[in-house]
Design a protein around this motif. Structure first.
Motif, PDB file in Angstrom:
ATOM      1  N   ARG A 255       0.970  -1.439  -0.080  1.00 38.68           N
ATOM      2  CA  ARG A 255      -0.154  -0.264   0.185  1.00 38.68           C
ATOM      3  C   ARG A 255       1.111   1.131  -0.190  1.00 38.68           C
ATOM      4  N   ASP A 256       2.016   1.238   0.773  1.00 38.12           N
ATOM      5  CA  ASP A 256       2.765   2.158   0.640  1.00 38.12           C
ATOM      6  C   ASP A 256       3.596   3.053  -0.053  1.00 38.12           C
ATOM      7  N   ILE A 257       3.497   3.346  -1.054  1.00 33.60           N
ATOM      8  CA  ILE A 257       4.152   3.352  -1.930  1.00 33.60           C
ATOM      9  C   ILE A 257       4.389   4.599  -3.066  1.00 33.60           C
ATOM     10  N   ALA A 258       4.446   5.211  -3.241  1.00 32.93           N
ATOM     11  CA  ALA A 258       4.918   6.824  -3.935  1.00 32.93           C
ATOM     12  C   ALA A 258       3.764   6.329  -5.655  1.00 32.93           C
ATOM     13  N   THR A 259       2.119   6.592  -5.754  1.00 33.45           N
ATOM     14  CA  THR A 259       2.096   6.833  -7.376  1.00 33.45           C
ATOM     15  C   THR A 259       2.419   7.313  -8.245  1.00 33.45           C
ATOM     16  N   ASP A 260       2.655   6.979  -9.612  1.00 32.12           N
ATOM     17  CA  ASP A 260       2.603   8.309 -10.161  1.00 32.12           C
ATOM     18  C   ASP A 260       2.418   9.492 -10.529  1.00 32.12           C
ATOM     19  N   LYS A 261       1.119   9.093  -9.855  1.00 32.31           N
ATOM     20  CA  LYS A 261       0.489  10.981  -9.858  1.00 32.31           C
ATOM     21  C   LYS A 261       1.004  11.374  -8.645  1.00 32.31           C
ATOM     22  N   GLU A 262       1.067  10.977  -7.713  1.00 32.59           N
ATOM     23  CA  GLU A 262       2.242  11.915  -6.366  1.00 32.59           C
ATOM     24  C   GLU A 262       3.492  12.250  -6.841  1.00 32.59           C
ATOM     25  N   ILE A 263       4.416  11.153  -7.701  1.00 33.40           N
ATOM     26  CA  ILE A 263       5.126  11.405  -8.397  1.00 33.40           C
ATOM     27  C   ILE A 263       5.322  12.708  -8.747  1.00 33.40           C
ATOM     28  N   VAL A 264       4.760  12.853  -9.770  1.00 35.89           N
ATOM     29  CA  VAL A 264       3.996  14.324 -10.123  1.00 35.89           C
ATOM     30  C   VAL A 264       4.076  15.071 -10.170  1.00 35.89           C
ATOM     31  N   GLU A 265       3.648  15.091  -8.715  1.00 33.98           N
ATOM     32  CA  GLU A 265       3.194  16.214  -7.668  1.00 33.98           C
ATOM     33  C   GLU A 265       4.187  16.226  -7.125  1.00 33.98           C
ATOM     34  N   ARG A 266       5.647  15.919  -6.582  1.00 33.21           N
ATOM     35  CA  ARG A 266       6.579  16.247  -6.014  1.00 33.21           C
ATOM     36  C   ARG A 266       7.869  15.630  -6.395  1.00 33.21           C
ATOM     37  N   SER A 267       8.460  16.309  -7.243  1.00 35.49           N
ATOM     38  CA  SER A 267       8.938  15.094  -7.745  1.00 35.49           C
ATOM     39  C   SER A 267      10.140  14.078  -7.001  1.00 35.49           C
ATOM     40  N   TRP A 268      10.758  14.387  -5.879  1.00 37.92           N
ATOM     41  CA  TRP A 268      11.614  13.915  -5.026  1.00 37.92           C
ATOM     42  C   TRP A 268      11.294  12.836  -4.787  1.00 37.92           C
ATOM     43  N   LYS A 269       9.484  12.515  -4.715  1.00 41.12           N
ATOM     44  CA  LYS A 269       9.142  10.902  -4.644  1.00 41.12           C
ATOM     45  C   LYS A 269       9.543   9.952  -5.509  1.00 41.12           C
ATOM     46  N   LYS A 270      10.088  10.258  -6.863  1.00 43.76           N
ATOM     47  CA  LYS A 270      10.825   9.555  -7.318  1.00 43.76           C
ATOM     48  C   LYS A 270      12.282   8.930  -6.739  1.00 43.76           C
ATOM     49  N   ASP A 271      12.229   9.631  -6.190  1.00 40.19           N
ATOM     50  CA  ASP A 271      14.244   8.432  -5.296  1.00 40.19           C
ATOM     51  C   ASP A 271      13.474   8.178  -3.466  1.00 40.19           C
TER      52      ASP A 271
END
Length: 370
Positions: A255-271
């Motif tokens: 459950r607790d993984i950033a979605t693609d949408k959330e990574i777009v909202e804050r790019s730091w979530k890619k790392d």
């Protein structure tokens, strides 16, 4: 109000003949100063709040024999952890707030400054402050003296590392069925200035609903209901400003993984795509400068700041690197003393600066409901 720069001992002693109850707050004492006081004032009418940190006695900055002398002559002594104030209250008539400890150096030798206060409203506030400290204190008695003397004798002093316990009281506000953590935000090359707004940090980090972790640093140690304090790395000086607090929701791998949408909202979530979700978050509505700082926690509690360092201390380790206990880690587990220290200062900051309004939090991107 009268400023005191020189000969403030004369001002202090001039009040003694007309004082029924003398209340002193002083972290450090010297026996010579206490003995001199006993010649001019009955110690049966003295109440003293000080520190019961055996490291102070071991290194000579304070004197356990001074405390015992007061007790043997009828005075009452109370100990509080992290005490730094110096206040002298003469009944409810006058008070001195000073930089001076109740030591020979503080009273006579050092360059000290203070103020003599006659305003009754201010004195009432000081009496309330004194009573609040007294409420959370531990009181001195002969059995404590014998135990502490034995501990000091059996463990030779080390000027390089504090090896003794602190027996002062601390505000009992911590639920010990939970664990308490500080989650770090930022990096060594990504520190913010002290005038950086907490509101901006919350917007950047979206930490109102989750704290981010790298893929190989899943927060499996943290359980639902544990308390998470949030700390931003700062510069000038390098420190950690503790700006937020929330209740943890135990991590779930799927459950607790950033979605693609959330990574777009804050790019730091890619790392940092791994979430520790939180609820009931609250943030101090101010700049980083006005938040509690981790260095202050460490300076006050030393090895008693964190769960790992206090465990090493109990196991007899002497050369414990406190800062290494959290270096290059996403979070650190507080001791219960550390949690009490931090909760007290965090709550005071919320009172002083207020809490970031819920309307701002609701305007930010959100995530799934858990």
């Amino acid at each position: 109000m009268k400023l005191l720069f020189n000969n403030w001992l004369n001002e202090f002693e001039s009040e003694l003949p007309v004082t029924s109850t003398l209340r002193i707050i002083s972290p450090f004492l010297s026996k010579s100063t206490v003995v001199n006081l006993s010649k001019k004032f009955s110690l049966e009418n003295l109440e003293l709040i000080t520190r019961f940190n055996l490291n102070d006695f071991s290194t000579g900055v304070s004197d356990l024999e001074a405390i015992n002398f007061i007790y043997q002559n009828g005075g009452k002594i109370f100990g509080v952890k992290g005490l730094h104030s110096k206040v002298y209250i003469f009944d409810n008539r006058k008070a001195i707030v000073s930089s001076s400890n109740f030591t020979e150096n503080g009273l006579v030798k050092n360059h000290e400054a203070g103020i003599l206060i006659r305003d009754l409203c201010t004195i009432d506030n000081l009496l309330q402050y004194y009573n609040n400290l007294k409420t959370i204190s531990n009181e001195f008695n002969p059995s404590k003296y014998a135990t502490w003397k034995e501990e000091l004798v059996s463990n030779p002093a080390s000027l390089n590392f504090p090896i003794f316990n602190d027996y002062g009281g601390i505000q009992p506000i911590i639920d010990q069925s939970k664990n308490y953590y500080i989650k770090f935000f930022g990096a060594a090359n990504d520190r913010v200035a002290l005038d950086f707004q907490v509101q901006q940090e919350v917007d950047d980090a979206l930490c109102h609903y989750a704290c981010g972790f790298s893929i190989n640093k899943r927060p499996r140690q943290i359980k639902s209901g544990d308390i998470i304090y949030m700390a931003r790395m700062t510069k000038n000086p390098n420190d950690y400003a503790i700006f937020g607090k929330a209740i943890a929701i135990e991590h779930n791998d799927k459950r607790d993984i950033a979605t693609d949408k959330e990574i777009v909202e804050r790019s730091w979530k890619k790392d940092y795509p791994v979430y520790l979700r939180v609820r009931d978050s609250e943030f101090i509505d101010t700049i980083m400068r006005n938040c509690p700082f981790m260095e202050d926690l460490i300076n006050d509690l030393n090895v008693h700041s964190f769960a790992s360092t206090i465990e090493k201390h109990k196991n007899g380790e002497q050369k414990i690197s406190i800062r290494r206990s959290y270096a290059r880690k996403p979070y650190v587990k507080l001791s219960f003393d550390g949690a009490a220290w931090l909760e007290n200062r965090f709550s005071n900051a919320l009172i002083s600066y207020g809490k970031i309004d819920s309307s701002f939090i609701e305007s930010l991107p959100s995530s799934i409901n858990v």
